[in-house]
Design a protein around this motif. Structure first.
Motif, PDB file in Angstrom:
ATOM      1  N   GLY A  27       0.807  -1.215   0.000  1.00 54.04           N
ATOM      2  CA  GLY A  27       0.000   0.000   0.000  1.00 54.04           C
ATOM      3  C   GLY A  27       0.838   1.263   0.000  1.00 54.04           C
ATOM      4  O   GLY A  27       0.462   2.275  -0.597  1.00 54.04           O
ATOM      5  N   GLN A  28       1.986   1.201   0.653  1.00 51.93           N
ATOM      6  CA  GLN A  28       2.860   2.365   0.735  1.00 51.93           C
ATOM      7  C   GLN A  28       3.602   2.594  -0.582  1.00 51.93           C
ATOM      8  O   GLN A  28       3.745   3.727  -1.054  1.00 51.93           O
ATOM      9  CB  GLN A  28       3.859   2.186   1.881  1.00 51.93           C
ATOM     10  CG  GLN A  28       4.812   3.349   2.068  1.00 51.93           C
ATOM     11  CD  GLN A  28       5.787   3.115   3.224  1.00 51.93           C
ATOM     12  OE1 GLN A  28       5.607   2.182   4.005  1.00 51.93           O
ATOM     13  NE2 GLN A  28       6.800   3.948   3.305  1.00 51.93           N
ATOM     14  N   ASN A  39       1.279   3.671  -4.142  1.00 48.05           N
ATOM     15  CA  ASN A  39       0.340   4.720  -3.739  1.00 48.05           C
ATOM     16  C   ASN A  39      -0.340   5.308  -4.975  1.00 48.05           C
ATOM     17  O   ASN A  39       0.044   5.036  -6.118  1.00 48.05           O
ATOM     18  CB  ASN A  39       1.059   5.818  -2.945  1.00 48.05           C
ATOM     19  CG  ASN A  39       2.250   6.390  -3.698  1.00 48.05           C
ATOM     20  OD1 ASN A  39       2.093   7.002  -4.753  1.00 48.05           O
ATOM     21  ND2 ASN A  39       3.459   6.171  -3.168  1.00 48.05           N
ATOM     22  N   ARG A  40      -1.365   6.114  -4.730  1.00 52.14           N
ATOM     23  CA  ARG A  40      -2.172   6.650  -5.830  1.00 52.14           C
ATOM     24  C   ARG A  40      -1.330   7.483  -6.792  1.00 52.14           C
ATOM     25  O   ARG A  40      -1.497   7.408  -8.010  1.00 52.14           O
ATOM     26  CB  ARG A  40      -3.326   7.481  -5.269  1.00 52.14           C
ATOM     27  CG  ARG A  40      -4.228   8.072  -6.358  1.00 52.14           C
ATOM     28  CD  ARG A  40      -5.452   8.749  -5.771  1.00 52.14           C
ATOM     29  NE  ARG A  40      -6.258   9.358  -6.814  1.00 52.14           N
ATOM     30  CZ  ARG A  40      -7.102   8.697  -7.583  1.00 52.14           C
ATOM     31  NH1 ARG A  40      -7.247   7.389  -7.441  1.00 52.14           N
ATOM     32  NH2 ARG A  40      -7.822   9.321  -8.505  1.00 52.14           N
ATOM     33  N   GLN A  41      -0.414   8.272  -6.252  1.00 50.69           N
ATOM     34  CA  GLN A  41       0.407   9.135  -7.092  1.00 50.69           C
ATOM     35  C   GLN A  41       1.273   8.314  -8.048  1.00 50.69           C
ATOM     36  O   GLN A  41       1.384   8.629  -9.235  1.00 50.69           O
ATOM     37  CB  GLN A  41       1.290  10.031  -6.223  1.00 50.69           C
ATOM     38  CG  GLN A  41       2.105  11.043  -7.015  1.00 50.69           C
ATOM     39  CD  GLN A  41       2.916  11.962  -6.119  1.00 50.69           C
ATOM     40  OE1 GLN A  41       2.904  11.824  -4.896  1.00 50.69           O
ATOM     41  NE2 GLN A  41       3.631  12.889  -6.729  1.00 50.69           N
TER      42      GLN A  41
END
Length: 305
Positions: free
Chosen positions: A131-132, A135-137
C-alpha cells in the motif's frame, strides 16, 4: 526519380471475397465486438462502483479494459463496414490514422502489462509495504507514463511514415492498415520508416517484455520460497490471469510482426488474435479466474435486482 501518380486510397482485401462468407464473418465479428464492449464496460463499471476493488491492481485492470475498448474500436468498425460494402477502400490519410492509433493503443497496452507485472511483483515480494509503495500518485504516474510513451512512439513512427509515397491504386492483403503491410506498396524508400519501426519495437515492446519476464522471475523465486502449499497456490493465483493476458497479447503480436509480410492466412489469424479476439477475452480471463471480481459482480447484480 521516376514518374508516378500518387495513390489517394487503398483497397483492403480483407478476409474473403465470397459474399456468403463475408456475411457470416460480419455476424461473427459483430458478436465479438459487442461482447468486447459489454465485457470491458461491465468490468469498468464493477471496478468503479465496488469499493472493495479500489486498490492498485484493479485500477490497472480498469485501465486495461478501457484500452481494450479503444484498441478494438480502431480496427473492428472498419472491418465490419468492409464486410458489408462492395467498395472496400480506405483513404491514405485514414489508413495512416489507423496505423497511428493501432500503434498507440497497442503500445500503451504493452506498457500497462509491464506496469501490472510490477504491481504483482510488489504485492508478492513486499506485501506489507504494498500500500505504501503502490500509492495513488505512483499508480497515476505509471498509467500516464504508459499513455505518453506509447503516443510519442506512435507519433515518431507515423511522422517518418508520412514521407512514404504510394503509387496508383494499391491492394492491402489485410483487414486493417499496419506499417508492415504498407512497405511493399511504397514506391519510395522505406529504410527510414523500417528503421524507426525496428528501433521502437526493440525498445518499446521487447523492453516491456523483458520487464515482465524479470518481474515474474523474481515472483517465481518468492513463491517457491513460501513454505506452505496453500500460500504458494494463493500467490500464484493472483498472477495467473495477468500471465494469461500477457501470453495472448505478446504471443500473437510478436508472431505477427516477426513473420514476413505475405498476406498469408497465419498472418491474418495472428492479427485477428491480438486486435479483435484478445480484447474480448481479457475481461473473461480476469472475471472467471478472479474470486474478488466474481464476488463484486454478484454484489452489483444483487443491488440491481
Amino acid at each position: 526519380m521516376r514518374n508516378h501518380s500518387v495513390a489517394s486510397e487503398f483497397i483492403l482485401l480483407g478476409l474473403s471475397a465470397d459474399p456468403q462468407i463475408q456475411a457470416l464473418l460480419f455476424v461473427l465479428f459483430f458478436v465479438i465486438y459487442t461482447l468486447t464492449l459489454m465485457g470491458n464496460l461491465m468490468l469498468l463499471l464493477v471496478i468503479r462502483v465496488d469499493s472493495q476493488l479500489h486498490i492498485p491492481m484493479y485500477f490497472f485492470l480498469g485501465q486495461l479494459s478501457f484500452l481494450d475498448v479503444c484498441h478494438s474500436s480502431v480496427t473492428v468498425p472498419k472491418l465490419l463496414e468492409n464486410l458489408l460494402s462492395e467498395k472496400k477502400t480506405i483513404s491514405v490519410e485514414g489508413c495512416m490514422a489507423q496505423v497511428f492509433f493501432v500503434f498507440a493503443t497497442g503500445g500503451t497496452e504493452s506498457c500497462l502489462l509491464a506496469v501490472m507485472a510490477y504491481d504483482r511483483y510488489v504485492a508478492i515480494t513486499s506485501p506489507l509495504l504494498y500500500g505504501q509503495v503502490m500509492n495513488r500518485q505512483l499508480c497515476m504516474g505509471l498509467v500516464g507514463g504508459s499513455w505518453g510513451l506509447a503516443f510519442l512512439d506512435a507519433l515518431i513512427n507515423i511522422l517518418v511514415a508520412l514521407n512514404l509515397d504510394f503509387c496508383e491504386a494499391q491492394n492491402i492483403h489485410h483487414f486493417s492498415c499496419e506499417l508492415p503491410s504498407l512497405y511493399p506498396l511504397s514506391c519510395s524508400g522505406v529504410s527510414a520508416s523500417f528503421t524507426a519501426l525496428l528501433c521502437s519495437s526493440l525498445l518499446h515492446f521487447f523492453g516491456n517484455f523483458l520487464l515482465i519476464f524479470f518481474s515474474y522471475v523474481r515472483i517465481l523465486f518468492t513463491i517457491l520460497s513460501i513454505s506452505s502449499t496453500k500460500g504458494r497456490s494463493k500467490a500464484f493465483s493472483t498472477c495467473s490471469s495477468h500471465l494469461t493476458a500477457v501470453i495472448f497479447f505478446y504471443g500473437s503480436g510478436l508472431l505477427r510482426y516477426l513473420m514476413p509480410n505475405s498476406g498469408s492466412i497465419q498472418e491474418l489469424i495472428f492479427s485477428l488474435q491480438y486486435s479483435v479476439v484478445t480484447p474480448m477475452l481479457n475481461p473473461l480471463i480476469y472475471s472467471l479466474k478472479n474470486k474478488e471480481v466474481k464476488a463484486a459482480v454478484r454484489r452489483m447484480l444483487r443491488r440491481c435486482f
